[in-house]
Design a protein around this motif. Structure first.
Motif, PDB file in Angstrom:
ATOM      1  N   ASN A 535       0.999  -1.027   0.053  1.00 16.17           N
ATOM      2  CA  ASN A 535       0.031   0.124   0.211  1.00 16.17           C
ATOM      3  C   ASN A 535       0.882   1.043  -0.049  1.00 16.17           C
ATOM      4  OD1 ASN A 535      -1.447   2.049   1.076  1.00 16.17           O
ATOM      5  ND2 ASN A 535      -2.905   0.937   1.878  1.00 16.17           N
ATOM      6  N   LYS A 537       0.417   4.197   0.233  1.00 18.86           N
ATOM      7  CA  LYS A 537      -0.055   5.200   1.103  1.00 18.86           C
ATOM      8  C   LYS A 537       0.650   5.012   2.467  1.00 18.86           C
ATOM      9  CE  LYS A 537      -4.428   7.731   1.583  1.00 18.86           C
ATOM     10  NZ  LYS A 537      -5.726   7.337   1.520  1.00 18.86           N
ATOM     11  N   ARG A 538       0.589   3.732   2.987  1.00 16.28           N
ATOM     12  CA  ARG A 538       1.309   3.283   4.249  1.00 16.28           C
ATOM     13  C   ARG A 538       2.763   3.457   4.059  1.00 16.28           C
ATOM     14  NH1 ARG A 538      -1.824  -2.091   6.516  1.00 16.28           N
ATOM     15  NH2 ARG A 538      -3.760  -1.191   6.807  1.00 16.28           N
ATOM     16  N   ALA A 541       3.795   7.044   4.293  1.00 20.09           N
ATOM     17  CA  ALA A 541       3.775   7.276   5.653  1.00 20.09           C
ATOM     18  C   ALA A 541       4.950   7.065   6.607  1.00 20.09           C
ATOM     19  CB  ALA A 541       2.400   6.991   6.187  1.00 20.09           C
ATOM     20  N   LEU A 542       5.059   5.531   6.221  1.00 23.48           N
ATOM     21  CA  LEU A 542       6.489   5.159   6.792  1.00 23.48           C
ATOM     22  C   LEU A 542       7.821   5.625   6.781  1.00 23.48           C
ATOM     23  CD1 LEU A 542       5.214   1.280   7.117  1.00 23.48           C
ATOM     24  CD2 LEU A 542       5.702   2.609   8.854  1.00 23.48           C
TER      25      LEU A 542
END
Lengths: 559, 284
Positions: A535, A537-538, A541-542
């Motif tokens: 993903n 998005k994930r 973000a990470l």
């Protein structure tokens, strides 16, 4: 004021292994792990300890040295009755350099903001390849610019423009010469408490020889420091061909010219080269071989390898932190004046590890600001602003009387940075342990040792909550507990237990936690990326969190 | 004759409210024989008009003290042992006394003391108070006394326990006052709290200072000494503690099992539930 915690904790090493495995594979990770576990080693020792095949180790070392993840030193043993002592190469994991891999995007952003796209590509190329000759670097930058979609621009790229840019980056110390692999290993650091006072050695004694050898080695290291940022004449673009081979030009007003500059490559004395055993060849010193080839071919041109100077980037980030803090805590004018001090002090600094600035006069500060920002960038009353800051209770600035350039001041950088760290630390304690915990921690920091009952009373929190907060912080290593027994049997019922908070201990603990958290975050990121359908998005973000965490790490561990 | 001697003794004792020794009493009663004096003293003691106490200056001697007006009726019917316990409690003042200490001082058995205390409490002569320092200990003091601050914990304790809510209210009021005024001294804040009547109890300067100190420790205010008056001034900090940091904005920063987290372990970054929840939030 203690120095900031050194990035050498197990948590930092764990993060370094991950970064090395990510960038160079598991074999390189094993080599670094062995070096960290066993310390500085010779090739043979490393071969035995790592349990890798000779070819694997050789290749891994070559890659790691090329990318400045392993330092290489030439150790020369003292001469014996039978003749000169043996010499061999030592390999050391460059842990601080490895950890900087995490900060590369920040370096590039900084370079792009300060010097534009070409400079960012230049630094990127150096970081990507580890160490490069000027011609290799220019080629790499041209390729990158072409790959950027600006083929026409790349074709017509003015070589002089690139050279000028490179020269300015060296002058600003963003790029440095690669140290020769023949440099002696750094002296062993003895803890200040373990240092013993020794009488001056007797003339002709073994101790005196040792002392002289140490001084000689320090001299060799100093020689490298003197040419670290000097630019060879052919890169100056003036008098090309007429200049003496190997001559170099130092950045204006920064360093003295050396008599015999050490090249970026491993230029070894001929007698040493002859004596070294085959198995102890300067492994990983590709530049050494290039240098050898160059000299044997009779080429008179100096071969210099260049690399990005992470220390300079960290120094700039440190200055940004100081300026931002002073702007928030005092005013924009104060921040401007202090920026002038930092600019004027830059030429006297060797590393990003902060200390007091040299004594700087008001004229020095105004001059530095004028050079950087023009007349508009100089506050009206620099002397008044600095005087006001020196009178503040935080004691960031010391007034040192008057000199030829007006009033003189010294900025105590460790105090400013400690304040910035404490500021972040307090927010972390509040978020991690709750609002009562930060009250208790600050109470203990300001009032010294206290019993649990006193803590609850003065912090005005119920005893149960005070106890919970105290023990949670103790478990996390943010507080210490001391027992003061009233009897020799140390029975708990007859013992006082006092709590204590220390800013240095807590900051060191927080730095360790930051490395640990960065390791966890990296692990989770790898886990998310390895999923069949990651993903984005994930993962974004990470990655963003990891970069933010690294910014905090920079403050807590690298400056 | 006996009545006259009693009155003489009472008059002498009233002249010395701190109590008087038997030897000091003798010159005050000229022409009274020892036997008459002893008879009169016994009569006064049995009618509770006179108290016999241990001499604080010399524990081996005794002093006589005249009872206050009205005490006679209050103490009517009490035995010598009851009076002993009463006096023991009286000596403890407003700090009170624990029953075990009473046992040591009076040499009476615990059940007997309990029985006496019950009787004294019924007559509203003594009362029991819970100490904030030792919640399990009940201390006794005279009914008319106000317990000491050390015993009740001062204004910060409610009837049963520590009054966190009251402290929070005071903190909020103090902070809003400092915010509205920009710069306030301790005297200003004390005046403000007194005027608003937030506290039913009158708060002293050191009480309010403790509240201000907690705000300072919380990083909500800055304290700085003014050059003009030399007094500490309180104001809103220029650099408040940030709400969050890079470290605490990720699950690891606030994880309760951070130290137990190991790759490949039961608690690991790959299987972390906190990370999963945090990442799921991003999906929406």
């Amino acid at each position: 004021m203690a120095e900031p915690p050194v990035a050498s904790s197990p948590a930092a090493a764990r993060l370094a292994f991950k970064l090395i495995e990510d960038g160079f594979g598991p074999v390189a990770r094993d080599v670094i792990a062995t070096l960290i576990e066993h310390g500085t080693q010779q090739y043979g020792e490393l071969l035995r300890a790592s349990a890798l095949s000779a070819a694997q180790l050789r290749h891994a070392l070559l890659v790691l040295v090329q990318h400045n993840c392993v330092n290489c030193y030439l150790k020369e043993e003292p001469p014996t009755m039978r003749g000169p002592g043996p010499s061999y190469f030592l390999y050391e994991a460059a842990l601080p350099n490895i950890l900087q891999i995490l900060r590369v995007p920040r370096f590039l952003t900084h370079m792009f903001d300060e010097h534009g796209n070409d400079a960012a590509w230049m630094v990127f190329s150096l970081i990507e390849h580890g160490r490069l000759r000027w011609d290799q670097l220019a080629q790499a930058v041209r390729e990158h610019v072409a790959g950027d979609g600006n083929e026409a621009e790349a074709e017509h790229a003015d070589p002089d423009k690139l050279r000028n840019l490179f020269r300015s980056l060296v002058m600003e110390r963003y790029i440095e010469r690669v140290p020769a692999c023949t440099l002696p290993p750094p002296p062993q650091q003895v803890h200040p408490n373990a240092r013993k006072k020794k009488a001056a050695p007797k003339p002709g004694s073994e101790e005196e020889t040792e002392l002289l050898r140490g001084q000689q080695e320090a001299g060799v290291r100093q020689e490298y420091q003197q040419v670290r940022f000097s630019i060879p004449v052919e890169l100056m673009g003036i008098g090309q061909g007429s200049a003496e081979a190997g001559a170099s030009v130092k950045p204006a007003g920064k360093r003295k010219r050396t008599k015999e500059p050490i090249t970026g490559g491993a230029e070894e004395p001929a007698k040493k080269r002859g004596r070294r055993k085959a198995g102890e060849a300067p492994l990983g010193c590709a530049e050494g071989r290039q240098q050898d080839e160059a000299t044997t071919a009779g080429a008179a041109t100096e071969v210099v390898l260049w690399r990005a100077n992470y220390d300079e980037f960290n120094r700039r980030f440190r200055n940004d932190t100081i300026i931002r803090l002073l702007k928030d805590k005092f005013s924009a004018t104060t921040a401007q004046a202090v920026e002038g001090m930092l600019l004027a002090n830059a030429r006297y600094e060797q590393t990003a590890q902060p200390a007091e600035t040299v004594m700087l006069s008001v004229n020095d500060v105004s001059g530095a600001l004028q050079r950087k920002h023009g007349n508009e960038g100089v506050p009206e009353n620099v002397a008044g602003v600095l005087r006001h800051l020196s009178e503040d209770g935080l004691m960031f600035l010391d007034s040192c009387g008057s000199g030829p350039g007006g009033e003189q001041f010294k900025l105590h950088m460790p105090k400013v940075l400690q304040f910035a760290r404490l500021h972040d630390l307090q927010a972390a304690i509040r978020n991690k342990f709750g609002p009562h915990a930060i009250r208790i921690w600050r109470l203990l920091l300001l009032n010294g040792q206290m019993e649990q009952k006193q803590v609850a009373e003065l912090a005005m929190v119920p005893k149960e909550e005070a106890r919970e907060a105290l023990y949670a912080m103790l478990q996390a290593g943010y507080l210490t507990l001391q027992d003061v027994p009233r009897t020799n049997d140390r029975a708990p019922s007859r013992t006082f237990y006092t709590w204590r908070a220390s800013s240095h201990v807590t900051i060191a603990r927080m730095a360790n936690d930051l490395y640990r958290a960065a390791g966890n975050l990296h692990e989770r990121l790898a886990h998310e990326v390895a999923k069949p359908k990651p993903n984005s998005k994930r993962t974004d973000a990470l990655e963003a969190s990891l970069l933010e965490l690294d910014t905090q790490l920079c403050l807590f561990s690298d400056v | 004759m006996s009545k006259r001697v009693e009155e003489m003794i009472l008059a002498a004792c009233r002249k010395h409210p701190e109590g008087m020794l038997d030897t000091a009493l003798e010159p005050e009663l000229p022409g009274v024989t020892v036997n008459d004096r002893a008879e009169a003293l016994n009569s006064l003691l049995s009618s509770h008009k006179l108290q016999i106490l241990v001499n604080p200056a010399d524990p081996h001697s005794h002093i006589y003290k005249a009872s206050a007006v009205g005490d006679t009726a209050r103490f009517k019917g009490l035995t010598a042992e009851d009076m002993l316990v009463y006096q023991c409690i009286q000596a403890a003042g407003n700090m009170g006394i624990w029953t075990r200490d009473m046992k040591q001082r009076t040499n009476l058995q615990q059940p007997k003391i309990n029985k006496i205390l019950k009787a004294l409490e019924e007559r509203s002569l003594v009362k029991s108070i819970k100490s904030v320092q030792n919640a399990s200990r009940k201390v006794y003091m005279l009914f008319e006394l106000d317990p000491a601050k050390e015993l009740t914990g001062g204004p910060w304790y409610g009837p049963d326990a520590f009054d966190s809510e009251f402290i929070t209210v005071l903190q909020e009021a103090t902070l809003s006052y400092i915010k509205s005024k920009g710069d306030a001294t301790l005297a200003d804040i004390v005046r403000f709290i007194t005027e608003t009547g937030i506290s039913k109890q009158a708060l002293q300067e050191d009480d309010v200072e403790r509240i201000i100190n907690t705000l300072d420790y919380d990083g909500k205010i800055d304290s700085m000494e003014d050059d003009d008056d030399g007094l500490p001034h309180y104001r809103v900090p220029l650099m408040p503690i940030p709400d969050t940091t890079a470290f605490t904005s990720i699950p690891c920063g606030v994880c309760p099992v951070f130290n137990e987290c190991v790759e490949g372990g039961k608690i690991s970054p790959e299987s972390c539930q906190y990370y999963s929840a945090w990442l799921e939030q991003l999906d929406y």
